[in-house]
Design a protein around this motif. Structure first.
Motif, PDB file in Angstrom:
ATOM      1  N   THR A  82      -2.827 -10.531  23.730  1.00 54.38           N
ATOM      2  CA  THR A  82      -4.112 -10.772  23.071  1.00 54.38           C
ATOM      3  C   THR A  82      -4.017 -10.725  21.539  1.00 54.38           C
ATOM      4  OG1 THR A  82      -4.614  -8.413  23.329  1.00 54.38           O
ATOM      5  CG2 THR A  82      -5.462  -9.916  25.017  1.00 54.38           C
ATOM      6  N   ASP A  83      -2.865 -10.308  21.010  1.00 48.46           N
ATOM      7  CA  ASP A  83      -2.665 -10.262  19.561  1.00 48.46           C
ATOM      8  C   ASP A  83      -2.263 -11.633  19.040  1.00 48.46           C
ATOM      9  OD1 ASP A  83      -3.152  -7.468  19.295  1.00 48.46           O
ATOM     10  OD2 ASP A  83      -1.111  -7.062  19.985  1.00 48.46           O
ATOM     11  N   ALA A  84      -2.888 -12.061  17.961  1.00 47.44           N
ATOM     12  CA  ALA A  84      -2.552 -13.363  17.378  1.00 47.44           C
ATOM     13  C   ALA A  84      -1.129 -13.379  16.843  1.00 47.44           C
ATOM     14  CB  ALA A  84      -3.543 -13.721  16.278  1.00 47.44           C
ATOM     15  N   ASP A  85      -0.690 -12.255  16.290  1.00 51.77           N
ATOM     16  CA  ASP A  85       0.644 -12.148  15.704  1.00 51.77           C
ATOM     17  C   ASP A  85       0.969 -10.683  15.495  1.00 51.77           C
ATOM     18  OD1 ASP A  85      -0.904 -11.431  13.478  1.00 51.77           O
ATOM     19  OD2 ASP A  85      -0.732 -13.409  12.560  1.00 51.77           O
ATOM     20  N   ALA A  86       2.113 -10.415  14.853  1.00 52.61           N
ATOM     21  CA  ALA A  86       2.550  -9.040  14.623  1.00 52.61           C
ATOM     22  C   ALA A  86       1.627  -8.309  13.659  1.00 52.61           C
ATOM     23  CB  ALA A  86       3.979  -9.033  14.093  1.00 52.61           C
ATOM     24  N   ILE A  87       1.029  -9.031  12.721  1.00 50.93           N
ATOM     25  CA  ILE A  87       0.082  -8.403  11.794  1.00 50.93           C
ATOM     26  C   ILE A  87      -1.109  -7.861  12.569  1.00 50.93           C
ATOM     27  CG2 ILE A  87      -1.524  -8.824   9.893  1.00 50.93           C
ATOM     28  CD1 ILE A  87       0.447 -10.857   8.782  1.00 50.93           C
ATOM     29  N   ASN A  88      -1.631  -8.685  13.468  1.00 56.49           N
ATOM     30  CA  ASN A  88      -2.760  -8.259  14.287  1.00 56.49           C
ATOM     31  C   ASN A  88      -2.386  -7.063  15.149  1.00 56.49           C
ATOM     32  OD1 ASN A  88      -4.459  -8.869  17.132  1.00 56.49           O
ATOM     33  ND2 ASN A  88      -5.630  -9.101  15.243  1.00 56.49           N
ATOM     34  N   ALA A  89      -1.168  -7.072  15.683  1.00 57.27           N
ATOM     35  CA  ALA A  89      -0.701  -5.960  16.505  1.00 57.27           C
ATOM     36  C   ALA A  89      -0.626  -4.671  15.695  1.00 57.27           C
ATOM     37  CB  ALA A  89       0.661  -6.287  17.108  1.00 57.27           C
ATOM     38  N   ALA A  90      -0.086  -4.769  14.475  1.00 55.12           N
ATOM     39  CA  ALA A  90       0.035  -3.587  13.620  1.00 55.12           C
ATOM     40  C   ALA A  90      -1.331  -3.006  13.272  1.00 55.12           C
ATOM     41  CB  ALA A  90       0.810  -3.940  12.351  1.00 55.12           C
ATOM     42  N   LEU A  91      -2.275  -3.876  12.935  1.00 56.93           N
ATOM     43  CA  LEU A  91      -3.617  -3.413  12.582  1.00 56.93           C
ATOM     44  C   LEU A  91      -4.334  -2.818  13.790  1.00 56.93           C
ATOM     45  CD1 LEU A  91      -4.762  -6.361  10.278  1.00 56.93           C
ATOM     46  CD2 LEU A  91      -4.037  -4.069   9.560  1.00 56.93           C
ATOM     47  N   ARG A  92      -4.191  -3.452  14.949  1.00 56.51           N
ATOM     48  CA  ARG A  92      -4.833  -2.936  16.167  1.00 56.51           C
ATOM     49  C   ARG A  92      -4.278  -1.567  16.529  1.00 56.51           C
ATOM     50  NH1 ARG A  92      -2.835  -2.693  20.846  1.00 56.51           N
ATOM     51  NH2 ARG A  92      -1.247  -4.297  20.490  1.00 56.51           N
ATOM     52  N   GLU A  93      -2.952  -1.460  16.505  1.00 54.43           N
ATOM     53  CA  GLU A  93      -2.326  -0.190  16.869  1.00 54.43           C
ATOM     54  C   GLU A  93      -2.678   0.916  15.875  1.00 54.43           C
ATOM     55  OE1 GLU A  93      -0.439   0.896  19.323  1.00 54.43           O
ATOM     56  OE2 GLU A  93       0.056  -0.891  20.477  1.00 54.43           O
ATOM     57  N   ALA A  94      -2.755   0.583  14.577  1.00 50.56           N
ATOM     58  CA  ALA A  94      -3.124   1.583  13.580  1.00 50.56           C
ATOM     59  C   ALA A  94      -4.547   2.083  13.815  1.00 50.56           C
ATOM     60  CB  ALA A  94      -2.983   1.007  12.172  1.00 50.56           C
ATOM     61  N   HIS A  95      -5.408   1.176  14.238  1.00 52.70           N
ATOM     62  CA  HIS A  95      -6.785   1.568  14.562  1.00 52.70           C
ATOM     63  C   HIS A  95      -6.791   2.506  15.761  1.00 52.70           C
ATOM     64  CE1 HIS A  95     -11.181   0.285  15.580  1.00 52.70           C
ATOM     65  NE2 HIS A  95     -11.132   1.396  14.869  1.00 52.70           N
ATOM     66  N   GLU A  96      -6.005   2.175  16.775  1.00 55.80           N
ATOM     67  CA  GLU A  96      -5.962   2.992  17.982  1.00 55.80           C
ATOM     68  C   GLU A  96      -5.292   4.345  17.739  1.00 55.80           C
ATOM     69  OE1 GLU A  96      -3.945   0.631  20.866  1.00 55.80           O
ATOM     70  OE2 GLU A  96      -5.537  -0.880  21.015  1.00 55.80           O
ATOM     71  N   GLU A  97      -4.217   4.354  16.960  1.00 56.43           N
ATOM     72  CA  GLU A  97      -3.408   5.564  16.809  1.00 56.43           C
ATOM     73  C   GLU A  97      -3.951   6.539  15.767  1.00 56.43           C
ATOM     74  OE1 GLU A  97       0.611   4.471  16.028  1.00 56.43           O
ATOM     75  OE2 GLU A  97       0.906   3.547  17.989  1.00 56.43           O
ATOM     76  N   ILE A  98      -4.482   6.014  14.656  1.00 57.49           N
ATOM     77  CA  ILE A  98      -4.912   6.919  13.581  1.00 57.49           C
ATOM     78  C   ILE A  98      -6.339   6.654  13.110  1.00 57.49           C
ATOM     79  CG2 ILE A  98      -2.525   7.230  12.814  1.00 57.49           C
ATOM     80  CD1 ILE A  98      -3.117   5.422  10.436  1.00 57.49           C
ATOM     81  N   GLY A  99      -7.051   5.753  13.794  1.00 63.12           N
ATOM     82  CA  GLY A  99      -8.448   5.501  13.453  1.00 63.12           C
ATOM     83  C   GLY A  99      -8.661   4.726  12.174  1.00 63.12           C
ATOM     84  N   LEU A 100      -7.679   3.924  11.771  1.00 63.09           N
ATOM     85  CA  LEU A 100      -7.795   3.128  10.544  1.00 63.09           C
ATOM     86  C   LEU A 100      -8.445   1.780  10.857  1.00 63.09           C
ATOM     87  CD1 LEU A 100      -7.189   2.589   7.545  1.00 63.09           C
ATOM     88  CD2 LEU A 100      -4.889   1.862   8.231  1.00 63.09           C
ATOM     89  N   PRO A 101      -9.646   1.529  10.373  1.00 63.58           N
ATOM     90  CA  PRO A 101     -10.299   0.246  10.659  1.00 63.58           C
ATOM     91  C   PRO A 101      -9.529  -0.912  10.019  1.00 63.58           C
ATOM     92  CG  PRO A 101     -11.878   1.872   9.836  1.00 63.58           C
ATOM     93  CD  PRO A 101     -10.516   2.433   9.589  1.00 63.58           C
ATOM     94  N   PRO A 102      -9.273  -1.980  10.756  1.00 64.97           N
ATOM     95  CA  PRO A 102      -8.575  -3.136  10.190  1.00 64.97           C
ATOM     96  C   PRO A 102      -9.271  -3.689   8.952  1.00 64.97           C
ATOM     97  CG  PRO A 102      -8.645  -3.320  12.571  1.00 64.97           C
ATOM     98  CD  PRO A 102      -9.511  -2.146  12.213  1.00 64.97           C
ATOM     99  N   SER A 103     -10.588  -3.604   8.910  1.00 66.56           N
ATOM    100  CA  SER A 103     -11.340  -4.125   7.774  1.00 66.56           C
ATOM    101  C   SER A 103     -11.080  -3.345   6.493  1.00 66.56           C
ATOM    102  CB  SER A 103     -12.840  -4.119   8.083  1.00 66.56           C
ATOM    103  OG  SER A 103     -13.284  -2.789   8.328  1.00 66.56           O
TER     104      SER A 103
END
Length: 200
Positions: A82-103
């Protein structure tokens, strides 16, 4: 390192020529199996303004995890369908792991990929965290979220090469300790590559 200095140095590092890296860089004679399949992943090198100026956010993985328990790592993980690319994966995982909003992340660019001994090809994503950020560790995956001054990680002299036995062979790897944190392996190798480009 000030905010302006950090942004300028990171921009120059992104523009500098560089090659892909791997966990095997320091181990001459390693023969990689032909036809190996590498799984894509993305990690976020998240830089923020902190008490020490520009700082890099890192995590200490949960000691209960099956793989790499207790190790220091970037927020990030494998790229899902479901990730468009590795950037999207990194941002999604950072949100899940440490609560960092992609925005809240301004993506500056990506560094060359890094191949791991666990058959991942990792794309390191450089990003600047806008405004203040209060991490929320994901209890099942992260024991601690902390930050390290970028000036420390950008200094090649802070890195050393150490070794240990792994699968019957002596394996060499980079380390860049900071206080009580032993940063090594793929995380240290990626940071060492960034430090080399920032210093050039």
């Amino acid at each position: 390192m000030t905010l302006d200095d950090a942004i300028a140095a990171l921009g120059a590092a992104l523009a500098a020529p560089a090659q892909a890296s791997s966990d095997f860089d320091l181990n001459a004679g390693v023969v990689l199996p032909p036809g190996r399949v590498l799984r894509p992943a993305g990690v976020l090198i998240a830089v923020q303004h902190g008490a020490a100026g520009a700082e890099v956010v890192l995590t200490k993985r949960s000691s209960r995890l099956k793989h790499h328990p207790g190790q220091i790592a970037f927020p990030g993980g494998k790229q899902d369908d479901t990730d468009a690319d590795a950037i999207n994966a990194a941002l999604r995982e950072a949100h899940e792991e440490i609560g960092l909003p992609p925005s809240q992340v301004e993506v500056l660019g990506t560094l060359p990929p890094h191949e791991t001994v666990t058959s991942f090809t990792i794309t390191p994503v450089l990003g600047w965290i806008r405004d203040s950020f209060h991490p929320v560790p994901e209890a099942g995956e992260v024991d601690e979220v902390f930050s390290v001054p970028l000036a420390h990680l950008a200094d090649p002299s802070r890195y050393s090469v150490q070794s240990r036995r792994w699968r019957g062979q002596q394996r060499h790897y980079y380390t860049v300790p900071f206080g009580p944190y032993y940063i090594w392996g793929a995380t240290a190798r990626i940071l060492r590559g960034l430090a080399g480009r920032m210093a050039s």
